[in-house]
Design a protein around this motif. Sequence first.
Motif: not given
Length: 401
Positions: A48-54, A240-241
């Motif tokens: 999963a990415a560290v931040l949402p896509k938008h 992050i986790d």
Amino acid sequence: MRICGVVAEYNPFHKGHAHQLAAAKDALGGDCAAVCCMSGDFVQRGGAAVLPKHLRAKAAVLGGADLVLELPVSYALCSAEGFAQSAVDILLGTGVLTDLSFGAEDPDPALLRETASLLLEHQTVQDTLAHLSTGISYAAARERALYARVKEKAALLQKPNNILAVEYCKALIRRESDVNLVPVGRQGAGHDAGAQDGYASASHIRELLGRGQVREARSYLPEGCAAILEEALDSGRALIDQSRLENAMLSALVRLTAGELAALPGASEGLDNRLLSAIRAGRTLQDICAAAKTKRYALSRIRRMVFCAYLGITAEEARTPPPYARVLAFNDKGREVLRLARKQASLPLITKPAHAFDLGGGARRIFEREALACDLYHLALPAWRDFSWGADWRQDAIYVK
């Protein structure tokens, strides 16, 4: 106006990414627009990415992009070849692409395109399959096949940026595209290295964040992007986790049947049975992936399969060509690109989620899969209680002034 495409994940957007965009624009002239095709909430190595896509798309526009399009999760979790082909297809589908830029350790466009052509030749494909039958990985088999034909070019495929660069070239060759190549030499440390000359790899930045070293991680990000990251951390919108996904993923995996595993992307030659055994024996995601991994099947391939299993992505879905181009973020120059694309695009352009209701059955299912992935991603965030189901159906493209 030159319109330069870039394929990226921006996980997170850092100074090296900003350098690449600036270098491409400098090479093509001041009126060049950068159009990025970026993975959504889940990324190609299986995670999963560290931040949402938008938020990542907004950071990219602040860092030098003009328009950010989404690479749906069904394609973001493909092999390097499928990932590159799908992203290039979306960029070409805008109908306005003149150039394609990417990072490379050996930024020689003629050499990269020639290597890509060699890999697509029938003899190289046959030699690769022959080497695969000995039990080695696909990457090693392909390198040996190329080495047997053109020794000096095989070394290109030992470097991570070159590997993707060659895949982008292959994607263009398959589509018989004459788009101009603009490779940019990578600055600083490599993918899995630390920091060098003021630049750090995205993986190193994620490691710093995982250790709570936010200030050090921040130093490798452009100012506006660093502010987005810090605000997301403060508001519980940063992941992050990765273990926050674990219980949900395990509960989904243990319910899968042998037939469902066999339908996953990458399930072949008994790998689905191996993964089934690993799921039954494992108690953590790390255990499952480690048990399924072999010399031939890399950990990243296993992780992609596991995440596809969790999200319900099938091989048939991943083979379907991208059916639309969704806009995540844009600025004024990006708006100009959209105006041109509306006249020339071969793919439907989605700037508002409501446009997805007009899509046909197959395209609608891809969008629905993306919306579900968005929900599952948000469920793992620290501030998950602040989000409601179906958030992706309500999020318009972000305009960055």
